[in-house]
Design a protein around this motif. Structure first.
Motif, PDB file in Angstrom:
ATOM      1  N   ALA A 111       0.837  -1.202   0.000  1.00  0.00           N
ATOM      2  CA  ALA A 111       0.000   0.000   0.000  1.00  0.00           C
ATOM      3  C   ALA A 111       0.875   1.257   0.000  1.00  0.00           C
ATOM      4  CB  ALA A 111      -0.915   0.001   1.217  1.00  0.00           C
ATOM      5  N   ALA A 112       1.939   1.252   0.803  1.00  0.00           N
ATOM      6  CA  ALA A 112       2.850   2.398   0.820  1.00  0.00           C
ATOM      7  C   ALA A 112       3.573   2.544  -0.509  1.00  0.00           C
ATOM      8  CB  ALA A 112       3.851   2.241   1.960  1.00  0.00           C
ATOM      9  N   PHE A 113       3.960   1.415  -1.110  1.00  0.00           N
ATOM     10  CA  PHE A 113       4.635   1.451  -2.406  1.00  0.00           C
ATOM     11  C   PHE A 113       3.736   2.076  -3.475  1.00  0.00           C
ATOM     12  CE2 PHE A 113       5.041  -0.826  -6.507  1.00  0.00           C
ATOM     13  CZ  PHE A 113       6.286  -0.360  -6.894  1.00  0.00           C
ATOM     14  N   LEU A 114       2.472   1.668  -3.527  1.00  0.00           N
ATOM     15  CA  LEU A 114       1.556   2.197  -4.536  1.00  0.00           C
ATOM     16  C   LEU A 114       1.300   3.690  -4.328  1.00  0.00           C
ATOM     17  CD1 LEU A 114      -0.970  -0.769  -4.761  1.00  0.00           C
ATOM     18  CD2 LEU A 114       0.838  -0.161  -6.388  1.00  0.00           C
ATOM     19  N   ARG A 115       1.266   4.125  -3.073  1.00  0.00           N
ATOM     20  CA  ARG A 115       1.118   5.553  -2.793  1.00  0.00           C
ATOM     21  C   ARG A 115       2.356   6.321  -3.246  1.00  0.00           C
ATOM     22  NH1 ARG A 115      -4.182   6.866  -2.111  1.00  0.00           N
ATOM     23  NH2 ARG A 115      -5.173   5.652  -0.454  1.00  0.00           N
ATOM     24  N   LEU A 116       3.531   5.708  -3.090  1.00  0.00           N
ATOM     25  CA  LEU A 116       4.749   6.353  -3.579  1.00  0.00           C
ATOM     26  C   LEU A 116       4.729   6.471  -5.098  1.00  0.00           C
ATOM     27  CD1 LEU A 116       7.605   7.476  -2.918  1.00  0.00           C
ATOM     28  CD2 LEU A 116       8.449   5.145  -3.304  1.00  0.00           C
ATOM     29  N   ILE A 117       4.234   5.456  -5.781  1.00  0.00           N
ATOM     30  CA  ILE A 117       4.113   5.517  -7.237  1.00  0.00           C
ATOM     31  C   ILE A 117       3.213   6.681  -7.646  1.00  0.00           C
ATOM     32  CG2 ILE A 117       3.229   4.303  -9.267  1.00  0.00           C
ATOM     33  CD1 ILE A 117       5.891   3.230  -8.274  1.00  0.00           C
ATOM     34  N   ALA A 118       2.144   6.914  -6.880  1.00  0.00           N
ATOM     35  CA  ALA A 118       1.261   8.051  -7.176  1.00  0.00           C
ATOM     36  C   ALA A 118       2.000   9.376  -7.012  1.00  0.00           C
ATOM     37  CB  ALA A 118       0.032   8.001  -6.267  1.00  0.00           C
ATOM     38  N   VAL A 119       2.866   9.462  -5.992  1.00  0.00           N
ATOM     39  CA  VAL A 119       3.681  10.678  -5.819  1.00  0.00           C
ATOM     40  C   VAL A 119       4.610  10.846  -7.010  1.00  0.00           C
ATOM     41  CG1 VAL A 119       5.437  11.817  -4.401  1.00  0.00           C
ATOM     42  CG2 VAL A 119       3.561  10.573  -3.297  1.00  0.00           C
ATOM     43  N   ARG A 120       5.273   9.759  -7.407  1.00  0.00           N
ATOM     44  CA  ARG A 120       6.172   9.836  -8.565  1.00  0.00           C
ATOM     45  C   ARG A 120       5.443  10.304  -9.810  1.00  0.00           C
ATOM     46  NH1 ARG A 120       7.396   4.553 -11.650  1.00  0.00           N
ATOM     47  NH2 ARG A 120       5.258   5.115 -12.200  1.00  0.00           N
ATOM     48  N   ASP A 121       4.260   9.752 -10.061  1.00  0.00           N
ATOM     49  CA  ASP A 121       3.514  10.117 -11.257  1.00  0.00           C
ATOM     50  C   ASP A 121       3.109  11.588 -11.234  1.00  0.00           C
ATOM     51  OD1 ASP A 121       3.796   7.518 -12.066  1.00  0.00           O
ATOM     52  OD2 ASP A 121       1.737   6.914 -11.596  1.00  0.00           O
ATOM     53  N   ALA A 122       2.719  12.083 -10.059  1.00  0.00           N
ATOM     54  CA  ALA A 122       2.337  13.489  -9.950  1.00  0.00           C
ATOM     55  C   ALA A 122       3.540  14.400 -10.175  1.00  0.00           C
ATOM     56  CB  ALA A 122       1.722  13.763  -8.579  1.00  0.00           C
ATOM     57  N   VAL A 123       4.688  14.021  -9.621  1.00  0.00           N
ATOM     58  CA  VAL A 123       5.900  14.827  -9.800  1.00  0.00           C
ATOM     59  C   VAL A 123       6.328  14.802 -11.264  1.00  0.00           C
ATOM     60  CG1 VAL A 123       8.353  14.981  -9.205  1.00  0.00           C
ATOM     61  CG2 VAL A 123       6.655  14.586  -7.414  1.00  0.00           C
ATOM     62  N   ARG A 124       6.243  13.633 -11.899  1.00  0.00           N
ATOM     63  CA  ARG A 124       6.581  13.547 -13.330  1.00  0.00           C
ATOM     64  C   ARG A 124       5.687  14.445 -14.171  1.00  0.00           C
ATOM     65  NH1 ARG A 124       7.270   7.282 -15.057  1.00  0.00           N
ATOM     66  NH2 ARG A 124       5.019   7.480 -15.038  1.00  0.00           N
ATOM     67  N   ALA A 125       4.433  14.572 -13.755  1.00  0.00           N
ATOM     68  CA  ALA A 125       3.474  15.390 -14.514  1.00  0.00           C
ATOM     69  C   ALA A 125       3.635  16.880 -14.256  1.00  0.00           C
ATOM     70  CB  ALA A 125       2.049  14.955 -14.172  1.00  0.00           C
ATOM     71  N   GLY A 126       4.506  17.241 -13.295  1.00  0.00           N
ATOM     72  CA  GLY A 126       4.770  18.659 -13.069  1.00  0.00           C
ATOM     73  C   GLY A 126       4.356  19.200 -11.723  1.00  0.00           C
TER      74      GLY A 126
END
Length: 260
Positions: A183-198
């Motif tokens: 669950a923590a890993f998937l939340r981190l992926i969401a952070v990465r995706d948001a940062v990648r998007a700007g």
């Protein structure tokens, strides 16, 4: 001794593979492989083993990776006979842990001394998640276009070895702890995706994914406490309203942002 990166490039070129092609085969990012080849990143044994398989190098790369690991301290060598079977100094060091499992001096900070293999993997994953998030924060703080953010955001997880340690955790650790970690890993992926998007640190797009990650990471920490035989803590015990960090967030206090 030939450097791992130099040898890797030689075998990759001999196989007629681009960096992108090799990245797809070994499940590491192109940016990280480039850093290994140019010496800007040291690489690791797991990467070398995957490249050995992909390039038909017969274990040459893994041998270089192991040979280039830092030498253990004398205290580590002296205590090697007392370590739990199957736990190597290399595994702990690659997971971001900075000391051996045994023979800790009284003046040394407490690390994974005495932990089982599964608990050591869980602690390493917790530290890797935190390290990767800190790197993502640095990307979110930088003045970069979304296109320029992609490689450093991907590298944040690669260089913290989140994916590699996650593989160990999935096969070594009991199901309740794996669920909290995933669950923590998937939340981190969401952070990465948001940062990648700007998304920037002071924008709603970042905070909408950061606070769920913070909550999931704290939940994972509490699950790890239970796995280690310790009672879980409550947010109130640490002076918090909850595990999301929203009440401590200056940006969230100043702005009326959605919480989901």
């Amino acid at each position: 001794m030939e450097r791992l990166g130099e040898c890797l490039r030689r075998y990759r070129e001999a196989a007629g593979l681009s960096l992108s092609g090799l990245a797809r085969k070994v499940n590491y990012s192109r940016g990280y492989l480039s850093k290994v080849e140019t010496g800007r990143a040291p690489g690791n044994v797991q990467l070398a083993e995957r490249c050995d398989d992909a390039l038909g190098a017969g274990g040459v790369l893994a041998g270089l990776a192991r040979a280039q690991l830092p030498d253990p301290r004398p205290a580590e060598r002296a205590g090697s006979r007392d370590r739990a079977p199957g736990v190597s100094i290399g595994l702990l060091r690659q997971g971001g842990l900075d000391q051996a499992m045994s023979h800790r001096r009284p003046d040394e900070p407490l690390t994974t001394a005495g932990l089982s293999v599964s608990s050591a993997a869980a602690v390493a994953f917790m530290l890797a998640l935190d390290e990767a998030h800190n790197a993502l924060r640095a990307v979110a703080r930088a003045e970069l276009s979304p296109q320029a953010r992609r490689d450093p955001a991907n590298s944040a997880l690669d260089e913290a070895r989140v994916y590699a340690i996650r593989e160990r955790l999935l096969v070594l650790v009991a199901a309740p702890l794996v669920s909290a970690a995933e669950a923590a890993f998937l939340r981190l992926i969401a952070v990465r995706d948001a940062v990648r998007a700007g998304a920037r640190l002071d924008e709603a797009a970042y905070h909408q994914v950061y606070h769920p990650f913070a909550e999931a990471l704290w939940t994972f920490r509490m699950a790890l406490r239970v796995d280690l035989g310790q009672p879980p803590l409550t947010p109130d015990a640490l002076g918090r309203q909850d595990w999301s960090d929203r009440e401590r967030c200056r940006d969230c206090r100043k702005r009326d942002w959605p919480t989901t």
